[in-house]
Structure formats: C-alpha cells, structure tokens
Scaffold this motif. Structure first.
Motif, PDB file in Angstrom:
ATOM      1  N   THR A 158      -1.222  -5.948 -17.212  1.00 19.44           N
ATOM      2  CA  THR A 158      -0.605  -6.356 -15.958  1.00 19.44           C
ATOM      3  C   THR A 158       0.830  -5.854 -15.892  1.00 19.44           C
ATOM      4  O   THR A 158       1.599  -5.998 -16.842  1.00 19.44           O
ATOM      5  N   LEU A 159       1.194  -5.271 -14.751  1.00 22.47           N
ATOM      6  CA  LEU A 159       2.559  -4.808 -14.503  1.00 22.47           C
ATOM      7  C   LEU A 159       3.152  -5.636 -13.373  1.00 22.47           C
ATOM      8  O   LEU A 159       2.592  -5.713 -12.277  1.00 22.47           O
ATOM      9  N   ILE A 165      -1.466  -4.983 -10.835  1.00 17.54           N
ATOM     10  CA  ILE A 165      -0.069  -4.843 -10.417  1.00 17.54           C
ATOM     11  C   ILE A 165       0.300  -6.058  -9.573  1.00 17.54           C
ATOM     12  O   ILE A 165      -0.403  -6.393  -8.610  1.00 17.54           O
ATOM     13  N   VAL A 166       1.385  -6.723  -9.948  1.00 18.27           N
ATOM     14  CA  VAL A 166       1.802  -7.964  -9.295  1.00 18.27           C
ATOM     15  C   VAL A 166       3.191  -7.767  -8.692  1.00 18.27           C
ATOM     16  O   VAL A 166       4.134  -7.392  -9.393  1.00 18.27           O
ATOM     17  N   ALA A 188      -4.661   1.053  -1.246  1.00 13.39           N
ATOM     18  CA  ALA A 188      -5.566   2.084  -0.734  1.00 13.39           C
ATOM     19  C   ALA A 188      -6.221   2.871  -1.858  1.00 13.39           C
ATOM     20  O   ALA A 188      -7.368   3.328  -1.732  1.00 13.39           O
ATOM     21  N   ASP A 189      -5.493   3.023  -2.976  1.00 11.55           N
ATOM     22  CA  ASP A 189      -6.024   3.759  -4.127  1.00 11.55           C
ATOM     23  C   ASP A 189      -6.974   2.920  -4.980  1.00 11.55           C
ATOM     24  O   ASP A 189      -7.525   3.421  -5.966  1.00 11.55           O
ATOM     25  N   GLY A 190      -7.123   1.638  -4.624  1.00  8.21           N
ATOM     26  CA  GLY A 190      -8.063   0.787  -5.354  1.00  8.21           C
ATOM     27  C   GLY A 190      -7.454  -0.024  -6.482  1.00  8.21           C
ATOM     28  O   GLY A 190      -8.182  -0.646  -7.262  1.00  8.21           O
ATOM     29  N   TRP A 191      -6.122  -0.041  -6.589  1.00  8.23           N
ATOM     30  CA  TRP A 191      -5.494  -0.861  -7.613  1.00  8.23           C
ATOM     31  C   TRP A 191      -5.656  -2.343  -7.292  1.00  8.23           C
ATOM     32  O   TRP A 191      -5.708  -2.735  -6.122  1.00  8.23           O
ATOM     33  N   ASP A 192      -5.717  -3.142  -8.328  1.00 11.02           N
ATOM     34  CA  ASP A 192      -5.798  -4.592  -8.148  1.00 11.02           C
ATOM     35  C   ASP A 192      -4.375  -5.120  -7.955  1.00 11.02           C
ATOM     36  O   ASP A 192      -3.605  -5.215  -8.905  1.00 11.02           O
ATOM     37  N   ASP A 239       9.451   4.099 -12.073  1.00 12.10           N
ATOM     38  CA  ASP A 239       8.919   3.138 -13.042  1.00 12.10           C
ATOM     39  C   ASP A 239       7.392   3.167 -13.062  1.00 12.10           C
ATOM     40  O   ASP A 239       6.772   3.114 -14.130  1.00 12.10           O
ATOM     41  N   LEU A 240       6.777   3.254 -11.886  1.00 14.16           N
ATOM     42  CA  LEU A 240       5.316   3.342 -11.820  1.00 14.16           C
ATOM     43  C   LEU A 240       4.834   4.633 -12.473  1.00 14.16           C
ATOM     44  O   LEU A 240       3.838   4.627 -13.212  1.00 14.16           O
TER      45      LEU A 240
END
Length: 218
Positions: free
Chosen positions: A165-166, A9-10, A103-107, A197-198
C-alpha cells in the motif's frame, strides 16, 4: 523502490485533492489580521477543530466555545456555517493523477481526517470524491490520523496488504503514521513531485478523462 509490489494507493483529501483554508471566510468576518490570528489561536483552534474530525458534533463543539467566549458566538458559529468557503477549489492536477490511476485499474481508496457531515458536503461540491473504491472518514470511525488504529481500520475495511500500500498525504506526521503501520508513504507537496514519487515506485498514471478534470472545477 520500483521493485516493491504496490497494489493499493490511498489518497488523503484536504490539501492533496481539495484546498482547505479557514482564513478564507474569516478574512471577511474578522478583517483585522491580528484579531483573526488571536481568534484561531485561542477560540476556534486546530485542536478544537480536530475533535469534529474525531466525531464530536458541531452542536457540542460550538457550545463548549460559546460558554467560554459568549461574546464570540457569531464568529464561533460561522466556522460551520461558512465551511464551504474554506474549500474553494480542487487541485486539478492531483485529481487528474488520481483519475488516471483509477482509469488504469489501480486500487484507489481515500483516508481522511474529516467531520462526517462536512465530508458529505464536500462530495456534493466535488463529485470526483465518489470515484475511488471507498473512503475511511475519521469522523465516521472516531479515529484520526496519525493514530495507528485508523490505518489498520482502513486496511481491514478495504482488504489492503499494508506492505503493498502506498499512502499520499500532505502532513509529515500522517506520512510517518502510515509508515509505522507498515505502509509505504510519500508526503504531498505538489502534483509534479507526486508524479516523480509515483514513478519511483514504477507507477505512471495515464491522463485522466476530460470529464474528471471538469468535475474538479465544479
């Protein structure tokens, strides 16, 4: 869309994570609204400012304008001098979303059109800008959104799979640029729309730590 495997996620920064408005200091420096509109349309224009985002130095940028508008030297130099007033606050709800994703571990990384020096100043003003895994700053790489090259540069620098990638940006042109680079992308219009959207991608960030929200208020 929830069947799509998003792994990266960017975030854009300006008007997504922090507010930006050049009118804020200039409403004091050039009180007359018509004169101020003329100044931004003819002197410190968006096209002029974007070249600092592309890597041009403020010294060169100021010199170019002062040669053509010597009577406006003080107002021209005020753009950089009072830049901090143009970014008066963070978008706390969006920062909380980003913090929850981290916090949830997303990049999570960031991709921004920003002058190199003002971005470092922004990081001091808003420490949460140091929390994602990294950032591509247009002024550092001398490329700007929506040029395809900056999306490819970011993906290569952070080993992102474009199809996983989002990207989140307030500019429709930048969103389309990301899609042209093979990314998924959504246009930011507010925190509630972003949550929706997420969710459409199967992503539901947890609540950010209170310390992160506090950092957004600095």
């Amino acid at each position: 869309m929830s069947s799509i495997d998003i792994r990266h996620i960017v975030f854009d920064i300006g008007k997504v994570l922090i507010h930006y408005d050049p009118n804020l200091p200039y409403s004091r420096l050039v009180p007359d609204e018509a004169e101020r509109s003329w100044f931004f349309a003819n002197v410190c224009t968006s096209d002029w400012n974007i070249e600092q985002d592309r890597g041009r130095s403020w010294e060169e940028a100021e010199a170019i304008l002062i040669r053509n508008h010597p009577e406006r030297e003080d107002h021209i130099r005020a753009f950089r001098r009072h830049w901090h007033e143009m970014v008066p606050h963070a978008y706390v709800e969006t920062v909380a979303i980003m913090g929850g994703l981290i916090a949830d571990g997303w990049d999570v990384t960031m991709l921004t059109n920003f002058a190199s020096d003002t971005f470092r100043e922004a990081q001091k003003l808003y420490p949460f800008l140091t929390l994602p895994r990294g950032v591509t700053v247009s002024g550092d790489v001398r490329l700007i959104k929506p040029d395809l090259a900056i999306y490819r540069t970011h993906a290569e620098a952070f080993d992102l799979d474009p199809g996983a990638t989002l990207f989140i940006d307030d500019s429709a042109a930048n969103v389309e640029g990301a899609r042209a680079a093979g990314w998924h992308a959504v246009q930011f219009t507010g925190a509630e729309r972003l949550k929706a959207d997420l969710a459409a991608y199967g992503i539901q960030p947890s609540d950010a730590a209170p310390s992160l929200a506090a950092a957004a208020m600095l």
